[in-house]
Scaffold this active site. Structure first.
Site, PDB file in Angstrom:
ATOM      1  N   ALA A  15       0.973  -1.224  -0.007  1.00 18.87           N
ATOM      2  CA  ALA A  15      -0.056  -0.050  -0.038  1.00 18.87           C
ATOM      3  C   ALA A  15       1.113   1.207  -0.132  1.00 18.87           C
ATOM      4  O   ALA A  15       0.521   2.240  -0.830  1.00 18.87           O
ATOM      5  CB  ALA A  15      -0.912   0.068   1.106  1.00 18.87           C
ATOM      6  N   VAL A  16       1.769   1.486   0.925  1.00  7.41           N
ATOM      7  CA  VAL A  16       2.952   2.488   0.911  1.00  7.41           C
ATOM      8  C   VAL A  16       3.811   2.576  -0.368  1.00  7.41           C
ATOM      9  O   VAL A  16       3.888   3.635  -1.045  1.00  7.41           O
ATOM     10  CB  VAL A  16       3.476   2.498   2.212  1.00  7.41           C
ATOM     11  CG1 VAL A  16       4.570   3.434   2.278  1.00  7.41           C
ATOM     12  CG2 VAL A  16       2.515   2.730   3.424  1.00  7.41           C
ATOM     13  N   CYS A 132       2.623   7.500  11.354  1.00  6.92           N
ATOM     14  CA  CYS A 132       1.769   8.120  10.539  1.00  6.92           C
ATOM     15  C   CYS A 132       0.914   9.195  11.420  1.00  6.92           C
ATOM     16  O   CYS A 132       0.732  10.360  11.293  1.00  6.92           O
ATOM     17  CB  CYS A 132       0.663   7.192   9.670  1.00  6.92           C
ATOM     18  SG  CYS A 132       0.158   5.913  10.671  1.00  6.92           S
ATOM     19  N   GLN A 159      -8.000   5.704  13.384  1.00  6.95           N
ATOM     20  CA  GLN A 159      -7.144   5.359  12.028  1.00  6.95           C
ATOM     21  C   GLN A 159      -7.603   4.368  11.152  1.00  6.95           C
ATOM     22  O   GLN A 159      -8.442   3.487  11.455  1.00  6.95           O
ATOM     23  CB  GLN A 159      -5.953   4.700  12.786  1.00  6.95           C
ATOM     24  CG  GLN A 159      -5.167   5.759  13.619  1.00  6.95           C
ATOM     25  CD  GLN A 159      -3.679   5.533  14.459  1.00  6.95           C
ATOM     26  OE1 GLN A 159      -3.485   5.427  15.652  1.00  6.95           O
ATOM     27  NE2 GLN A 159      -3.127   4.771  13.690  1.00  6.95           N
ATOM     28  N   GLY A 163      -3.321   1.822   7.019  1.00  6.46           N
ATOM     29  CA  GLY A 163      -2.234   1.867   7.977  1.00  6.46           C
ATOM     30  C   GLY A 163      -1.779   0.599   8.037  1.00  6.46           C
ATOM     31  O   GLY A 163      -0.660   0.393   8.446  1.00  6.46           O
ATOM     32  N   HIS A 244      -6.162   9.363   8.259  1.00  3.20           N
ATOM     33  CA  HIS A 244      -6.665   9.281  10.015  1.00  3.20           C
ATOM     34  C   HIS A 244      -7.031  10.581  10.397  1.00  3.20           C
ATOM     35  O   HIS A 244      -6.675  11.603  10.071  1.00  3.20           O
ATOM     36  CB  HIS A 244      -5.019   9.165  10.447  1.00  3.20           C
ATOM     37  CG  HIS A 244      -4.585   7.689  10.575  1.00  3.20           C
ATOM     38  ND1 HIS A 244      -4.899   6.551   9.713  1.00  3.20           N
ATOM     39  CD2 HIS A 244      -3.085   7.239  10.759  1.00  3.20           C
ATOM     40  CE1 HIS A 244      -4.187   5.564   9.890  1.00  3.20           C
ATOM     41  NE2 HIS A 244      -2.962   5.841  10.396  1.00  3.20           N
TER      42      HIS A 244
HETATM   43  P1  A2P Z   1       5.231  -8.884  -1.764  1.00  5.97           P
HETATM   44  O1  A2P Z   1       4.051  -8.253  -2.271  1.00  5.97           O
HETATM   45  O2  A2P Z   1       6.016  -9.504  -2.672  1.00  5.97           O
HETATM   46  O3  A2P Z   1       4.759  -9.790  -0.595  1.00  5.97           O
HETATM   47  P2  A2P Z   1       1.879  -4.101   2.645  1.00  5.97           P
HETATM   48  O4  A2P Z   1       2.323  -3.132   3.889  1.00  5.97           O
HETATM   49  O5  A2P Z   1       0.757  -3.692   1.885  1.00  5.97           O
HETATM   50  O6  A2P Z   1       1.091  -5.498   3.232  1.00  5.97           O
HETATM   51  O7  A2P Z   1       2.962  -4.473   1.797  1.00  5.97           O
HETATM   52  C1  A2P Z   1       4.155  -4.905   2.328  1.00  5.97           C
HETATM   53  C2  A2P Z   1       5.257  -5.026   1.306  1.00  5.97           C
HETATM   54  O8  A2P Z   1       6.472  -5.808   1.707  1.00  5.97           O
HETATM   55  C3  A2P Z   1       4.994  -5.909  -0.087  1.00  5.97           C
HETATM   56  O9  A2P Z   1       5.636  -4.977  -1.183  1.00  5.97           O
HETATM   57  C4  A2P Z   1       5.553  -7.078   0.407  1.00  5.97           C
HETATM   58  O10 A2P Z   1       5.958  -7.699  -1.309  1.00  5.97           O
HETATM   59  C5  A2P Z   1       6.859  -6.506   0.867  1.00  5.97           C
HETATM   60  N1  A2P Z   1       7.525  -7.833   1.385  1.00  5.97           N
HETATM   61  C6  A2P Z   1       7.023  -8.565   2.379  1.00  5.97           C
HETATM   62  N2  A2P Z   1       7.890  -9.558   2.532  1.00  5.97           N
HETATM   63  C7  A2P Z   1       9.143  -9.303   1.947  1.00  5.97           C
HETATM   64  C8  A2P Z   1      10.384  -9.683   1.768  1.00  5.97           C
HETATM   65  N3  A2P Z   1      10.722 -11.018   2.342  1.00  5.97           N
HETATM   66  N4  A2P Z   1      11.203  -9.403   0.894  1.00  5.97           N
HETATM   67  C9  A2P Z   1      10.887  -8.155   0.180  1.00  5.97           C
HETATM   68  N5  A2P Z   1       9.787  -7.591   0.458  1.00  5.97           N
HETATM   69  C10 A2P Z   1       8.733  -8.009   1.222  1.00  5.97           C
END
Ligand code: A2P
Length: 340
Positions: A15-16, A132, A159, A163, A244
């Site tokens: 999301a971010v 945030c 919130q 988030g 928020h």
């Molecule tokens: P991925 O989509 O490949 O799982 P959110 O906060 O919206 O849940 O997003 C979390 C972000 O962190 C996503 O882009 C996710 O990628 C990334 N992420 C989670 N685990 C890992 C990892 N082991 N290595 C790199 N990025 C990661």
């Protein structure tokens, strides 16, 4: 020709992360190469942004050697493991997780509040982006604190689910659908149903009975604005997608009128947008004002009728924009303007 930079977004599918890419493009950040990094499972996927296609690369296999700036937003564990991999390659890390925020030698920056402290970045190569809820509260109260010292803050937050990441956005949508179709409601991200509900817990419980989100507001206000300010927060999750809201109650060193506070906000119109009319709808709301905005909105400015030197505010901002992605990119802009 002005200088351009190689930029990596870590957590680009989240999301971010997606918002970071959008804001980099909206603000014409001087990018030479943009690397979009996520987990192995996303490797090879393509993201469509502004009609252009971008390929996702695996963070695990990524070589940071020609990356100037990396914007991390993939969770604390990923920052813990990979931020040092980046800094060893002379990449400056702007970290949106809470992993480094409370380390003494790592600057924790809100450009409108303590932008000068960014200069300390070269001690570690890492700059932390605050929580945030803290960001929007401190942007709103800094101009008041400059005129009349704030002694204590009592704050309740409302919130948005974004988030907690993209899975939480899906959980709210799925639960609303299930509720309105008389189906069972399943909760995976939150400990209780979030649709049509209000949950007084954000992040884990600490030994003192406060949640970690609440303590982040205490620790970060002290680190960023003024160590002498006491903060009493209650942080609450509500079924809102983006934005928020906060009811902020300030106790000041001297008496200051509500009209004076409004004048202060008008003078600082670049940082805060005041919407304060004593009529139906004369105040900012998450779904109305801040969905596509990077601004911090303030309304409901009142003198606290229960104490001599109190001021009440209603503060609203987009948690994914000013609360996360936009603040990180403002930091990157300051960095390239003054230091790179
Ligand atoms: P991925 O989509 O490949 O799982 P959110 O906060 O919206 O849940 O997003 C979390 C972000 O962190 C996503 O882009 C996710 O990628 C990334 N992420 C989670 N685990 C890992 C990892 N082991 N290595 C790199 N990025 C990661």
């Amino acid at each position: 020709m002005s200088k351009k930079y190689n930029v990596a977004v870590v957590g680009a599918t989240g999301a971010v992360g997606k918002m970071m890419i959008q804001i980099l493009l909206e603000r014409n950040f001087p990018i030479k190469k943009l690397y979009l990094l996520a987990s192995k499972k996303s490797e090879g996927k393509k993201l469509q942004i502004n009609g252009e296609e971008y390929l996702i690369t695996s963070l695990e296999d990524f070589d940071f050697k020609d990356t100037d700036i990396a914007l991390f937003s993939a969770g604390g564990e990923i920052s813990k493991k990979y931020a040092s991999v980046a800094t060893k390659n002379n990449t400056i890390v702007i970290d949106n997780t809470s992993f480094f925020r409370y380390e003494k030698n790592i600057p924790l920056i809100i450009p409108e509040v303590n932008g000068d402290e960014i200069s300390k970045y070269n001690e570690t190569g890492i700059i932390a982006n605050p929580n945030c809820s803290t960001i929007q509260m401190l942007v709103a109260i800094k101009p008041i604190h400059d005129v009349c010292k704030i002694k204590r803050i009592n704050v309740c937050t409302y919130q948005a689910v974004s988030g907690s990441g993209s899975l939480a956005i899906e959980e709210l949508k799925d639960q609303v659908h299930a509720y309105t179709n008389n189906k069972d409601i399943k909760s995976n991200v939150y400990p209780k149903q979030i649709a049509f509900n209000v949950i007084p817990q954000i992040d884990k419980f600490m030994d003192n009975g406060y949640t970690k989100e609440e303590m982040k507001m205490v620790w970060e206000t002290k680190k960023i604005l003024d160590n002498s300010i006491e903060v009493n927060p209650t942080t609450v999750r509500v079924p809102v997608f983006y934005g928020h809201s906060e009811a902020v109650h300030l106790e000041l060193a001297q008496k200051i009128t509500a009209n004076k506070v409004k004048d202060i906000f008008m003078d600082n119109s670049n940082d805060v947008v005041l919407i304060d009319e004593h009529k139906d709808g004369g105040y900012p709301c998450a779904a109305n004002e801040c969905e596509d905005s990077n601004d911090v909105f303030v309304g409901r400015v009142r003198e606290d009728i229960s104490i001599p030197n109190g001021i009440n505010l209603w503060v609203v901002s987009n948690n994914i924009r000013k609360g996360a992605a936009y603040n990180s990119i403002q930091i990157a802009e300051l960095l390239i303007k003054n230091y790179l």
